[in-house]
Motif scaffolding. Structure first.
Motif, PDB file in Angstrom:
ATOM      1  N   GLU A   1       0.847  -1.192   0.000  1.00 39.53           N
ATOM      2  CA  GLU A   1       0.000   0.000   0.000  1.00 39.53           C
ATOM      3  C   GLU A   1       0.886   1.246   0.000  1.00 39.53           C
ATOM      4  O   GLU A   1       1.470   1.615   1.021  1.00 39.53           O
ATOM      5  CB  GLU A   1      -0.929  -0.008   1.215  1.00 39.53           C
ATOM      6  N   GLU A   2       0.973   1.866  -1.171  1.00 36.26           N
ATOM      7  CA  GLU A   2       1.865   3.010  -1.340  1.00 36.26           C
ATOM      8  C   GLU A   2       1.438   4.209  -0.507  1.00 36.26           C
ATOM      9  O   GLU A   2       2.261   5.049  -0.128  1.00 36.26           O
ATOM     10  CB  GLU A   2       1.931   3.415  -2.811  1.00 36.26           C
ATOM     11  N   SER A   3       0.138   4.309  -0.176  1.00 34.88           N
ATOM     12  CA  SER A   3      -0.374   5.491   0.515  1.00 34.88           C
ATOM     13  C   SER A   3       0.138   5.616   1.948  1.00 34.88           C
ATOM     14  O   SER A   3       0.110   6.704   2.529  1.00 34.88           O
ATOM     15  CB  SER A   3      -1.903   5.463   0.546  1.00 34.88           C
ATOM     16  N   ILE A   4       0.613   4.519   2.528  1.00 36.48           N
ATOM     17  CA  ILE A   4       1.148   4.584   3.891  1.00 36.48           C
ATOM     18  C   ILE A   4       2.347   5.525   3.906  1.00 36.48           C
ATOM     19  O   ILE A   4       3.215   5.455   3.035  1.00 36.48           O
ATOM     20  CB  ILE A   4       1.570   3.181   4.382  1.00 36.48           C
ATOM     21  N   SER A   5       2.398   6.411   4.889  1.00 36.01           N
ATOM     22  CA  SER A   5       3.491   7.394   4.926  1.00 36.01           C
ATOM     23  C   SER A   5       4.334   7.327   6.198  1.00 36.01           C
ATOM     24  O   SER A   5       5.386   7.960   6.271  1.00 36.01           O
ATOM     25  CB  SER A   5       2.939   8.813   4.765  1.00 36.01           C
ATOM     26  N   ALA A   6       3.877   6.576   7.207  1.00 37.26           N
ATOM     27  CA  ALA A   6       4.629   6.520   8.467  1.00 37.26           C
ATOM     28  C   ALA A   6       4.561   5.121   9.053  1.00 37.26           C
ATOM     29  O   ALA A   6       3.564   4.404   8.899  1.00 37.26           O
ATOM     30  CB  ALA A   6       4.096   7.534   9.469  1.00 37.26           C
ATOM     31  N   LEU A   7       5.629   4.748   9.741  1.00 33.78           N
ATOM     32  CA  LEU A   7       5.728   3.445  10.394  1.00 33.78           C
ATOM     33  C   LEU A   7       6.108   3.663  11.852  1.00 33.78           C
ATOM     34  O   LEU A   7       7.042   4.418  12.150  1.00 33.78           O
ATOM     35  CB  LEU A   7       6.792   2.588   9.702  1.00 33.78           C
ATOM     36  N   ILE A   8       5.400   3.011  12.745  1.00 33.21           N
ATOM     37  CA  ILE A   8       5.697   3.116  14.171  1.00 33.21           C
ATOM     38  C   ILE A   8       6.350   1.805  14.599  1.00 33.21           C
ATOM     39  O   ILE A   8       5.807   0.718  14.348  1.00 33.21           O
ATOM     40  CB  ILE A   8       4.425   3.392  14.998  1.00 33.21           C
ATOM     41  N   ILE A   9       7.509   1.898  15.253  1.00 35.05           N
ATOM     42  CA  ILE A   9       8.249   0.718  15.673  1.00 35.05           C
ATOM     43  C   ILE A   9       8.708   0.902  17.112  1.00 35.05           C
ATOM     44  O   ILE A   9       8.648   2.004  17.654  1.00 35.05           O
ATOM     45  CB  ILE A   9       9.482   0.459  14.773  1.00 35.05           C
ATOM     46  N   SER A  10       9.176  -0.174  17.720  1.00 35.33           N
ATOM     47  CA  SER A  10       9.814  -0.058  19.033  1.00 35.33           C
ATOM     48  C   SER A  10      11.317   0.069  18.832  1.00 35.33           C
ATOM     49  O   SER A  10      11.856  -0.304  17.787  1.00 35.33           O
ATOM     50  CB  SER A  10       9.477  -1.262  19.918  1.00 35.33           C
ATOM     51  N   ALA A  11      11.998   0.583  19.835  1.00 34.55           N
ATOM     52  CA  ALA A  11      13.399   0.970  19.675  1.00 34.55           C
ATOM     53  C   ALA A  11      14.317  -0.186  19.341  1.00 34.55           C
ATOM     54  O   ALA A  11      15.366   0.012  18.729  1.00 34.55           O
ATOM     55  CB  ALA A  11      13.887   1.665  20.949  1.00 34.55           C
TER      56      ALA A  11
END
Length: 366
Positions: free
Chosen positions: A294-304
Protein backbone atom coordinates in the motif's frame (compact mmCIF):
# COMPACT_ATOMS: atom_id res chain seq x y z
CA UNK A 1 -20.13 -11.08 39.05
CA UNK A 2 -22.84 -13.06 37.28
CA UNK A 3 -21.72 -12.16 33.76
CA UNK A 4 -18.02 -12.64 34.60
CA UNK A 5 -17.26 -9.15 33.32
CA UNK A 6 -13.90 -7.78 34.44
CA UNK A 7 -13.81 -5.09 37.11
CA UNK A 8 -12.99 -1.72 35.60
CA UNK A 9 -11.03 1.09 37.21
CA UNK A 10 -10.18 4.61 36.09
CA UNK A 11 -7.22 6.71 37.24
CA UNK A 12 -7.08 10.36 36.17
CA UNK A 13 -3.65 11.95 36.48
CA UNK A 14 -2.78 15.66 36.22
CA UNK A 15 -0.05 16.88 33.83
CA UNK A 16 3.24 15.05 34.26
CA UNK A 17 6.10 16.96 35.90
CA UNK A 18 8.60 18.52 33.53
CA UNK A 19 11.07 17.08 32.92
CA UNK A 20 9.18 13.73 33.02
CA UNK A 21 12.18 11.79 34.29
CA UNK A 22 11.50 8.53 36.09
CA UNK A 23 12.50 10.10 39.40
CA UNK A 24 10.13 13.05 38.93
CA UNK A 25 7.28 10.80 37.77
CA UNK A 26 7.78 8.50 40.75
CA UNK A 27 7.68 11.45 43.13
CA UNK A 28 4.56 12.86 41.49
CA UNK A 29 2.54 9.72 40.76
CA UNK A 30 4.22 6.78 42.48
CA UNK A 31 2.15 6.66 45.69
CA UNK A 32 -1.12 7.06 43.81
CA UNK A 33 -0.30 4.42 41.18
CA UNK A 34 0.75 1.90 43.84
CA UNK A 35 -2.43 2.46 45.82
CA UNK A 36 -4.61 2.01 42.73
CA UNK A 37 -2.69 -1.04 41.44
CA UNK A 38 -3.12 -2.75 44.82
CA UNK A 39 -6.84 -2.04 44.76
CA UNK A 40 -7.16 -3.30 41.17
CA UNK A 41 -5.20 -6.46 42.01
CA UNK A 42 -7.67 -7.39 44.73
CA UNK A 43 -10.51 -7.31 42.15
CA UNK A 44 -8.90 -9.64 39.61
CA UNK A 45 -9.73 -12.94 41.39
CA UNK A 46 -13.43 -12.03 41.16
CA UNK A 47 -13.40 -12.77 37.41
CA UNK A 48 -11.64 -15.09 34.98
CA UNK A 49 -10.62 -11.93 33.11
CA UNK A 50 -8.02 -9.47 34.33
CA UNK A 51 -9.37 -6.34 36.00
CA UNK A 52 -8.99 -3.31 33.73
CA UNK A 53 -7.31 -0.09 34.84
CA UNK A 54 -7.68 2.86 32.49
CA UNK A 55 -5.22 5.70 33.10
CA UNK A 56 -5.81 9.15 31.63
CA UNK A 57 -2.92 11.63 31.77
CA UNK A 58 -3.58 15.32 31.16
CA UNK A 59 -1.31 16.66 28.39
CA UNK A 60 -1.43 20.47 28.04
CA UNK A 61 0.46 20.38 24.74
CA UNK A 62 -2.40 18.37 23.23
CA UNK A 63 -5.09 20.62 24.66
CA UNK A 64 -3.50 23.66 23.01
CA UNK A 65 -1.45 22.35 20.05
CA UNK A 66 -1.73 25.49 17.94
CA UNK A 67 -0.71 24.65 14.38
CA UNK A 68 1.54 21.76 15.38
CA UNK A 69 1.01 18.49 13.55
CA UNK A 70 0.68 15.15 15.30
CA UNK A 71 4.13 14.30 14.03
CA UNK A 72 5.57 17.40 15.69
CA UNK A 73 3.83 16.53 18.95
CA UNK A 74 4.79 12.85 18.79
CA UNK A 75 8.16 12.79 20.58
CA UNK A 76 7.11 14.85 23.59
CA UNK A 77 3.87 12.91 23.97
CA UNK A 78 5.66 9.57 23.67
CA UNK A 79 8.20 10.52 26.35
CA UNK A 80 5.45 11.29 28.86
CA UNK A 81 3.35 8.25 28.02
CA UNK A 82 6.31 5.86 28.03
CA UNK A 83 7.46 7.28 31.35
CA UNK A 84 4.09 6.60 32.99
CA UNK A 85 3.93 3.10 31.49
CA UNK A 86 7.46 2.34 32.73
CA UNK A 87 6.60 3.62 36.20
CA UNK A 88 3.64 1.22 36.29
CA UNK A 89 5.99 -1.65 35.29
CA UNK A 90 8.51 -0.78 38.03
CA UNK A 91 5.92 -0.34 40.77
CA UNK A 92 4.14 -3.56 39.80
CA UNK A 93 7.39 -5.55 39.74
CA UNK A 94 8.61 -4.11 43.05
CA UNK A 95 5.34 -4.97 44.77
CA UNK A 96 4.71 -8.34 43.08
CA UNK A 97 1.58 -7.12 41.31
CA UNK A 98 0.74 -9.08 38.17
CA UNK A 99 0.08 -6.81 35.18
CA UNK A 100 0.82 -9.40 32.50
CA UNK A 101 -2.02 -11.89 32.17
CA UNK A 102 -5.59 -12.83 33.07
CA UNK A 103 -4.63 -13.58 36.66
CA UNK A 104 -3.43 -10.05 37.25
CA UNK A 105 -4.64 -6.54 37.37
CA UNK A 106 -16.86 -0.71 40.35
CA UNK A 107 -14.68 2.19 39.04
CA UNK A 108 -12.14 3.55 41.53
CA UNK A 109 -10.12 6.74 41.36
CA UNK A 110 -9.23 9.89 43.21
CA UNK A 111 -10.79 13.32 42.97
CA UNK A 112 -9.81 16.00 45.42
CA UNK A 113 -11.53 19.16 44.28
CA UNK A 114 -14.73 20.44 42.69
CA UNK A 115 -12.89 20.64 39.37
CA UNK A 116 -11.74 17.05 39.76
CA UNK A 117 -15.28 15.91 40.51
CA UNK A 118 -16.54 17.67 37.37
CA UNK A 119 -13.79 16.07 35.31
CA UNK A 120 -14.67 12.63 36.66
CA UNK A 121 -18.36 13.04 35.84
CA UNK A 122 -17.61 14.38 32.35
CA UNK A 123 -15.22 11.51 31.62
CA UNK A 124 -17.63 8.82 32.81
CA UNK A 125 -20.50 10.42 30.90
CA UNK A 126 -18.40 10.53 27.73
CA UNK A 127 -17.49 6.87 28.14
CA UNK A 128 -21.19 6.05 28.40
CA UNK A 129 -20.97 4.37 31.80
CA UNK A 130 -23.99 4.02 34.06
CA UNK A 131 -22.07 2.27 36.85
CA UNK A 132 -21.88 3.61 40.39
CA UNK A 133 -18.54 5.27 41.04
CA UNK A 134 -16.45 4.56 44.12
CA UNK A 135 -13.31 6.52 44.90
CA UNK A 136 -9.81 6.13 46.18
CA UNK A 137 -8.24 9.23 47.70
CA UNK A 138 -4.73 9.64 46.35
CA UNK A 139 -1.68 11.29 47.85
CA UNK A 140 -0.35 14.71 47.03
CA UNK A 141 0.78 15.45 43.48
CA UNK A 142 4.07 17.20 42.81
CA UNK A 143 3.74 20.45 40.91
CA UNK A 144 5.06 20.47 37.32
CA UNK A 145 8.02 22.64 36.40
CA UNK A 146 8.30 24.99 33.46
CA UNK A 147 10.74 23.08 31.24
CA UNK A 148 9.40 21.22 28.23
CA UNK A 149 9.46 17.43 28.42
CA UNK A 150 11.49 16.93 25.27
CA UNK A 151 14.20 19.34 26.41
CA UNK A 152 14.78 18.07 29.94
CA UNK A 153 13.67 14.41 30.17
CA UNK A 154 16.22 11.72 30.89
CA UNK A 155 17.44 9.88 27.77
CA UNK A 156 14.76 7.90 25.96
CA UNK A 157 15.48 4.60 24.24
CA UNK A 158 13.52 5.83 21.23
CA UNK A 159 15.38 7.79 18.57
CA UNK A 160 14.00 11.27 17.99
CA UNK A 161 14.10 12.95 14.62
CA UNK A 162 16.86 15.54 14.16
CA UNK A 163 14.80 17.26 11.46
CA UNK A 164 11.38 18.91 11.84
CA UNK A 165 8.49 16.47 11.43
CA UNK A 166 6.50 18.75 9.16
CA UNK A 167 4.69 16.10 7.12
CA UNK A 168 1.05 15.33 7.86
CA UNK A 169 0.35 11.61 8.10
CA UNK A 170 -3.07 10.24 7.25
CA UNK A 171 -2.21 6.56 6.73
CA UNK A 172 0.18 4.91 9.20
CA UNK A 173 1.21 1.35 9.98
CA UNK A 174 2.53 -0.81 12.80
CA UNK A 175 3.25 -4.54 12.93
CA UNK A 176 3.80 -7.33 15.42
CA UNK A 177 2.52 -10.62 16.81
CA UNK A 178 0.53 -8.88 19.60
CA UNK A 179 0.41 -12.16 21.50
CA UNK A 180 -0.85 -11.90 25.10
CA UNK A 181 -1.16 -8.12 24.77
CA UNK A 182 1.10 -6.42 27.32
CA UNK A 183 2.12 -2.90 28.28
CA UNK A 184 4.77 -2.66 25.55
CA UNK A 185 2.13 -3.47 22.92
CA UNK A 186 -0.22 -0.93 24.45
CA UNK A 187 2.34 1.88 24.21
CA UNK A 188 3.00 0.93 20.59
CA UNK A 189 -0.71 0.89 19.72
CA UNK A 190 -1.44 4.11 21.61
CA UNK A 191 1.18 6.06 19.71
CA UNK A 192 0.07 4.47 16.43
CA UNK A 193 -3.47 5.72 17.01
CA UNK A 194 -2.12 9.10 18.09
CA UNK A 195 -0.23 9.86 14.88
CA UNK A 196 -2.85 10.04 12.06
CA UNK A 197 -4.24 13.48 11.28
CA UNK A 198 -7.98 13.95 10.94
CA UNK A 199 -9.23 15.07 7.55
CA UNK A 200 -12.66 16.01 6.25
CA UNK A 201 -12.40 14.50 2.76
CA UNK A 202 -11.80 10.87 3.82
CA UNK A 203 -11.03 8.76 6.84
CA UNK A 204 -7.54 8.40 8.22
CA UNK A 205 -6.23 4.86 8.65
CA UNK A 206 -4.05 3.02 11.14
CA UNK A 207 -3.01 -0.36 9.77
CA UNK A 208 -2.14 -2.90 12.47
CA UNK A 209 -0.30 -5.81 10.89
CA UNK A 210 -0.82 -8.92 13.04
CA UNK A 211 1.40 -11.90 12.25
CA UNK A 212 -0.49 -14.90 10.87
CA UNK A 213 -0.60 -18.18 12.78
CA UNK A 214 1.44 -20.02 10.16
CA UNK A 215 4.50 -17.86 10.85
CA UNK A 216 4.41 -18.57 14.57
CA UNK A 217 4.49 -22.38 14.72
CA UNK A 218 8.16 -22.35 15.73
CA UNK A 219 7.75 -19.74 18.45
CA UNK A 220 8.79 -20.74 21.98
CA UNK A 221 5.89 -22.20 23.96
CA UNK A 222 3.67 -22.23 20.88
CA UNK A 223 1.12 -24.37 22.74
CA UNK A 224 -0.04 -21.32 24.71
CA UNK A 225 0.24 -18.85 21.85
CA UNK A 226 -3.06 -17.09 21.10
CA UNK A 227 -4.78 -17.56 17.75
CA UNK A 228 -4.87 -14.75 15.19
CA UNK A 229 -8.56 -14.21 15.98
CA UNK A 230 -7.86 -13.85 19.71
CA UNK A 231 -4.92 -11.51 19.11
CA UNK A 232 -6.96 -9.40 16.72
CA UNK A 233 -9.81 -9.15 19.23
CA UNK A 234 -7.37 -8.07 21.97
CA UNK A 235 -6.05 -5.30 19.71
CA UNK A 236 -9.61 -4.25 18.86
CA UNK A 237 -10.68 -4.16 22.50
CA UNK A 238 -7.69 -1.98 23.40
CA UNK A 239 -8.38 0.39 20.50
CA UNK A 240 -12.01 0.62 21.64
CA UNK A 241 -10.83 1.96 24.99
CA UNK A 242 -8.92 4.76 23.27
CA UNK A 243 -11.25 5.63 20.41
CA UNK A 244 -14.81 4.72 21.34
CA UNK A 245 -16.39 7.24 23.70
CA UNK A 246 -19.97 6.11 23.23
CA UNK A 247 -21.97 3.42 25.04
CA UNK A 248 -21.18 -0.03 23.66
CA UNK A 249 -24.87 -0.38 22.84
CA UNK A 250 -24.78 2.63 20.52
CA UNK A 251 -25.00 1.58 16.88
CA UNK A 252 -22.74 4.46 15.85
CA UNK A 253 -19.86 3.58 18.18
CA UNK A 254 -18.05 1.62 15.47
CA UNK A 255 -18.62 -0.25 12.24
CA UNK A 256 -16.81 -3.52 11.56
CA UNK A 257 -16.07 -4.99 8.15
CA UNK A 258 -14.36 -8.35 7.71
CA UNK A 259 -12.34 -8.99 4.57
CA UNK A 260 -11.05 -12.28 3.24
CA UNK A 261 -9.61 -11.44 -0.17
CA UNK A 262 -7.15 -13.49 -2.16
CA UNK A 263 -3.56 -12.32 -2.37
CA UNK A 264 -1.22 -10.84 0.24
CA UNK A 265 -2.72 -9.07 3.26
CA UNK A 266 -6.22 -10.05 2.14
CA UNK A 267 -7.52 -11.18 5.52
CA UNK A 268 -8.45 -8.25 7.71
CA UNK A 269 -10.92 -6.79 10.17
CA UNK A 270 -11.56 -3.10 9.49
CA UNK A 271 -12.97 -1.08 12.40
CA UNK A 272 -14.35 2.36 11.60
CA UNK A 273 -14.73 4.69 14.58
CA UNK A 274 -16.94 7.76 14.76
CA UNK A 275 -13.82 9.81 15.54
CA UNK A 276 -12.85 9.58 11.85
CA UNK A 277 -10.25 6.80 12.02
CA UNK A 278 -10.28 3.30 10.55
CA UNK A 279 -8.16 0.69 12.30
CA UNK A 280 -7.33 -2.11 9.86
CA UNK A 281 -6.25 -5.28 11.66
CA UNK A 282 -4.51 -7.14 8.84
CA UNK A 283 -3.10 -10.66 8.88
CA UNK A 284 0.49 -10.58 7.61
CA UNK A 285 2.44 -13.52 6.21
CA UNK A 286 5.84 -11.88 5.78
CA UNK A 287 7.99 -9.32 7.65
CA UNK A 288 6.68 -6.39 5.58
CA UNK A 289 2.91 -6.75 5.34
CA UNK A 290 0.95 -3.80 3.87
CA UNK A 291 3.97 -1.46 4.04
CA UNK A 292 5.12 -2.80 0.66
CA UNK A 293 1.67 -3.32 -0.88
CA UNK A 294 0.00 0.00 0.00
CA UNK A 295 1.87 3.01 -1.34
CA UNK A 296 -0.37 5.49 0.52
CA UNK A 297 1.15 4.58 3.89
CA UNK A 298 3.49 7.39 4.93
CA UNK A 299 4.63 6.52 8.47
CA UNK A 300 5.73 3.45 10.39
CA UNK A 301 5.70 3.12 14.17
CA UNK A 302 8.25 0.72 15.67
CA UNK A 303 9.81 -0.06 19.03
CA UNK A 304 13.40 0.97 19.67
CA UNK A 305 14.83 -2.55 19.45
CA UNK A 306 13.43 -3.17 15.93
CA UNK A 307 15.07 -0.34 14.00
CA UNK A 308 16.51 -2.78 11.49
CA UNK A 309 12.95 -3.74 10.54
CA UNK A 310 12.09 -0.14 9.72
CA UNK A 311 15.20 0.14 7.56
CA UNK A 312 14.30 -3.08 5.72
CA UNK A 313 10.82 -1.75 4.94
CA UNK A 314 12.22 1.46 3.45
CA UNK A 315 14.80 -0.48 1.43
CA UNK A 316 11.93 -2.44 -0.14
CA UNK A 317 9.91 0.69 -0.84
CA UNK A 318 12.91 2.34 -2.53
CA UNK A 319 13.24 -0.72 -4.77
CA UNK A 320 9.63 -0.18 -5.84
CA UNK A 321 10.25 3.52 -6.50
CA UNK A 322 7.96 4.55 -3.62
CA UNK A 323 8.53 7.27 -1.03
CA UNK A 324 10.17 6.14 2.19
CA UNK A 325 8.14 5.92 5.35
CA UNK A 326 8.84 8.36 8.14
CA UNK A 327 9.77 6.17 11.11
CA UNK A 328 8.55 6.94 14.62
CA UNK A 329 9.76 5.02 17.66
CA UNK A 330 8.43 4.11 21.07
CA UNK A 331 10.55 3.24 24.07
CA UNK A 332 11.24 -0.33 25.13
CA UNK A 333 9.53 -0.88 28.47
CA UNK A 334 10.90 -2.98 31.32
CA UNK A 335 11.01 -3.00 35.09
CA UNK A 336 14.66 -1.82 35.22
CA UNK A 337 15.21 1.71 36.47
CA UNK A 338 18.26 2.39 34.32
CA UNK A 339 20.41 1.30 31.40
CA UNK A 340 20.40 1.76 27.65
CA UNK A 341 18.56 -0.54 25.29
CA UNK A 342 20.40 -2.21 22.45
CA UNK A 343 19.11 -3.76 19.23
CA UNK A 344 17.71 -7.19 20.04
CA UNK A 345 17.32 -6.31 23.73
CA UNK A 346 15.79 -9.27 25.56
CA UNK A 347 15.36 -8.08 29.16
CA UNK A 348 12.05 -6.44 28.45
CA UNK A 349 8.36 -7.12 28.75
CA UNK A 350 7.75 -9.83 26.18
CA UNK A 351 5.07 -12.21 24.96
CA UNK A 352 7.66 -15.00 25.20
CA UNK A 353 8.07 -14.46 28.94
CA UNK A 354 4.30 -14.44 29.40
CA UNK A 355 3.94 -17.69 27.41
CA UNK A 356 6.71 -19.29 29.48
CA UNK A 357 4.82 -18.40 32.64
CA UNK A 358 1.58 -19.81 31.25
CA UNK A 359 3.34 -22.96 30.06
CA UNK A 360 4.70 -23.53 33.56
CA UNK A 361 1.21 -23.22 34.96
CA UNK A 362 0.02 -25.88 32.56
CA UNK A 363 2.90 -28.15 33.50
CA UNK A 364 4.43 -27.96 30.04
CA UNK A 365 8.13 -28.50 29.51
CA UNK A 366 9.88 -25.12 29.27
Amino acid sequence: MADDSPSRFLLLLPPAPSPPSLQELKQAFGETILQVLQEVATASPESTKAAILEIAVACPILANPGNASRGQLYDETQIVLAGVYKLVCIIAAANDINVEDADGVDYAFGDESAAGEALVKAFVAAKGSSETISRLQSGSIAQPRSNTAAEQAEPSTAQHSSTPRDKLHYDVAVGGTFDHLHIGHKLLLTMTLFLPEKRSSELATAIVGITGDQLLVNKKHASVLESWQDRQKAVEDFCDGLLSYEPTSASTSKQITQRSDTGPNGKAVDIQYSSGLIVKCTEIQDPFGPTITEESISALIISAETRSGGKAVNDKRREKGWHELEVFEVDVLDADEGGAVKEGFESKLSSTAIREKLARKQGAKV
